[in-house]
Scaffold this motif. Structure first.
Motif, PDB file in Angstrom:
ATOM      1  N   ALA A  29       0.924  -1.302  -0.166  1.00  0.00           N
ATOM      2  CA  ALA A  29       0.117   0.031   0.144  1.00  0.00           C
ATOM      3  C   ALA A  29       0.951   1.248   0.064  1.00  0.00           C
ATOM      4  O   ALA A  29       0.358   2.311  -0.355  1.00  0.00           O
ATOM      5  CB  ALA A  29      -0.919   0.002   1.263  1.00  0.00           C
TER       6      ALA A  29
ATOM      7  N   THR B  54     -11.998  -0.475   6.376  1.00  0.00           N
ATOM      8  CA  THR B  54     -13.399  -0.221   6.885  1.00  0.00           C
ATOM      9  C   THR B  54     -13.738  -1.593   7.875  1.00  0.00           C
ATOM     10  O   THR B  54     -13.473  -2.658   7.661  1.00  0.00           O
ATOM     11  CB  THR B  54     -14.476  -0.519   5.770  1.00  0.00           C
TER      12      THR B  54
ATOM     13  N   TYR C 221      -2.317  -8.311  -2.714  1.00  0.00           N
ATOM     14  CA  TYR C 221      -3.121  -7.235  -2.070  1.00  0.00           C
ATOM     15  C   TYR C 221      -3.797  -6.490  -3.101  1.00  0.00           C
ATOM     16  O   TYR C 221      -3.062  -6.159  -4.174  1.00  0.00           O
ATOM     17  CB  TYR C 221      -1.832  -6.222  -1.417  1.00  0.00           C
ATOM     18  N   ASN C 222      -4.849  -6.349  -3.041  1.00  0.00           N
ATOM     19  CA  ASN C 222      -5.946  -5.632  -3.799  1.00  0.00           C
ATOM     20  C   ASN C 222      -5.696  -6.158  -5.288  1.00  0.00           C
ATOM     21  O   ASN C 222      -5.806  -5.469  -6.567  1.00  0.00           O
ATOM     22  CB  ASN C 222      -5.625  -4.128  -4.089  1.00  0.00           C
TER      23      ASN C 222
ATOM     24  N   PRO D  31     -13.202  -5.776   2.693  1.00  0.00           N
ATOM     25  CA  PRO D  31     -12.314  -5.921   1.517  1.00  0.00           C
ATOM     26  C   PRO D  31     -11.265  -5.232   1.284  1.00  0.00           C
ATOM     27  O   PRO D  31      -9.970  -5.058   0.941  1.00  0.00           O
ATOM     28  CB  PRO D  31     -13.081  -6.268   0.353  1.00  0.00           C
ATOM     29  N   ASP D  32     -11.490  -3.976   1.498  1.00  0.00           N
ATOM     30  CA  ASP D  32     -10.646  -2.711   1.488  1.00  0.00           C
ATOM     31  C   ASP D  32      -9.420  -2.671   2.407  1.00  0.00           C
ATOM     32  O   ASP D  32      -8.503  -1.744   2.314  1.00  0.00           O
ATOM     33  CB  ASP D  32     -11.164  -1.299   1.292  1.00  0.00           C
TER      34      ASP D  32
ATOM     35  N   THR E 209      -4.787  -5.636   5.858  1.00  0.00           N
ATOM     36  CA  THR E 209      -4.962  -4.504   6.229  1.00  0.00           C
ATOM     37  C   THR E 209      -3.589  -3.568   5.925  1.00  0.00           C
ATOM     38  O   THR E 209      -2.499  -4.249   6.578  1.00  0.00           O
ATOM     39  CB  THR E 209      -5.610  -3.866   7.449  1.00  0.00           C
TER      40      THR E 209
END
Length: 429
Positions: free
Chosen positions: A125, A233, A153-154, A229-230, A389
């Motif tokens: 990230a 949140t 990731y993502n 998923p983000d 995360t």
């Protein structure tokens, strides 16, 4: 200017390349030039752009020996693209701090970065790892799917799996007829522990990372998430509450003893090894280490119990990513695949590690030496990541702090989860 060790090595190779160019010029009788050597002399790279000697960093632990063996094999075959291991501190926080400083300074000192599976999202990230796509794409076909997921990731793979791990339920096979497959069956066996004068179930419930591991394994069994998923949140729901309530209730009814609130891996394994507990949750390595204890020959192991059937372990292990600031990413990419060959991955078995290549678990010679690998492959097939995360450190601390408070009766389960939700919402601020 102070050169780091990698820069010095590259300078030496470049100087050597210049000497080779001079000698080639003196001896050549056909007037042609060697373009690859010219590139090396001009750019400090040994062959072409993106290649050259590289440095890999990872924290000091018992598995360094396996990586050192892999590097020795690689260096013997790639004298112009040698890999150097720089061990970092043993402490996870110190490792992350060291890497963070280099990445924030956009330093090219580290080419390959060994990261705990929980830190992969954070590094990705922040833009510190190159996605393994295009020219950097690696072959994932033989890897255990759960380990590939840990480096993703993502939707993009940012780190190649290096070694992994999963937890088992250890049980006293001299005291229970059959290993429980559900948490309810585990509790049904607790009277046998009372009869034997020992604790029923122990794990790692001290307030540290291990508590997050134990807690998320149980909430996963109930189907309860922590983050969406983000990765940012909060996603705590009634299933998460059921899982935390199960832990609190298990302390209240003495399924789990109060002493487990002080247990990390060492204390729990010592207690089980001394014959003081009927069941223990711990990592796979105790399958072998337990044979040195007083319960040698008296214990068995199986996958963790769940709610309606077998549960799922939290995934452990390390991944390796290519630094966004590496000036030899192609060499780094090739080393990642070399690290995942069967010979390379088998080195981890000898030092108590768990390979990421499925074929190692099917090797008769490996299974003969390490019979627990059959159970480990089963556990890894369903293993789940801890909350994915970019703010893992803060999120994990919020989970462990508030779960610990609920177990001790300092907060209700509802309040503990509300406070965890607030902690997730403010992580990264």
């Amino acid at each position: 200017m102070v050169l780091n060790s990698k820069a010095i090595r590259r300078a030496a190779i470049a100087a050597s390349a210049v000497s080779m160019l001079v000698l080639a010029g003196c001896s050549s009788d056909n007037g042609s030039s060697d373009t690859s050597t010219t590139t090396a002399a001009a750019g400090g790279s040994t062959s072409s752009e993106g290649r050259g000697p590289i440095t890999i960093v990872e924290g000091q632990d018992a598995l360094n020996e396996a990586l050192e063996n892999i590097i020795t094999d690689w260096n013997a075959a790639h004298p112009d693209e040698k890999v150097t291991l720089k061990p970092l501190a043993k402490e996870a926080n110190a490792q992350v701090d060291d890497i963070t400083q280099r990445m924030q300074a956009k330093s090219a000192e580290y080419d390959l970065i060994g990261v705990d599976v929980v830190n992969t999202a954070q590094f990705a990230a922040n833009g510190w790892l190159k996605p393994l796509e295009g020219d950097l794409k690696i072959d994932e076909s033989g890897l255990l799917p759960s380990t590939v997921a840990s480096g993703t990731y993502n939707g993009k793979l940012y780190a190649a799996p290096k070694n992994t791990n999963a937890a088992f339920l250890y049980y006293r096979k001299d005291l229970v007829e059959k290993a429980p497959t559900t948490l309810a069956e585990l509790k049904e066996n607790c009277p046998k522990a009372v009869e034997a004068g020992i604790d029923c179930y122990i794990g790692q419930f001290k307030n540290y990372e291990g508590l997050t591991v134990n807690t998320t394994e149980i909430t996963n069994a109930f189907g309860g998430p922590w983050v969406g998923p983000d990765g940012i949140t909060p996603a705590i729901d009634d299933k998460t509450k059921e899982g935390v309530q199960f832990i609190v209730d298990s302390f209240a009814d003495k399924t789990i003893p109060q002493s487990a609130l002080t247990y990390s891996e060492g204390e729990s394994q010592s207690s089980f090894g001394d014959g003081k507990a009927l069941f223990m949750r711990s990592w796979s390595g105790f399958s072998m280490d337990g044979e040195k204890t007083s319960v040698a020959g008296k214990y068995g192991y199986t996958v963790l119990p769940g709610v309606d059937g077998p549960g799922a372990s939290t995934l452990g292990g390390y991944n390796v990513g290519i630094s966004a600031f590496s000036d030899a990413p192609l060499t780094a990419r090739d080393f990642l695949e070399f690290m995942q060959t069967k010979k390379s991955q088998t080195y981890f078995t000898a030092v108590g590690g768990a390979p990421v290549l499925a074929a190692v678990y099917d090797d008769p010679a490996v299974l003969a030496q390490f019979p627990y690998f059959a159970t480990l492959k089963e556990a890894l097939a369903t293993a789940q990541p801890r909350p994915v995360t970019p703010y893992y450190t803060q999120v994990s601390k919020s989970i462990s702090d508030n779960t610990y408070a609920a177990i001790r009766g300092e907060k209700t389960v509802e309040q503990a989860l509300a406070d965890t939700k607030a902690g997730i919402e403010t992580a990264g601020n």
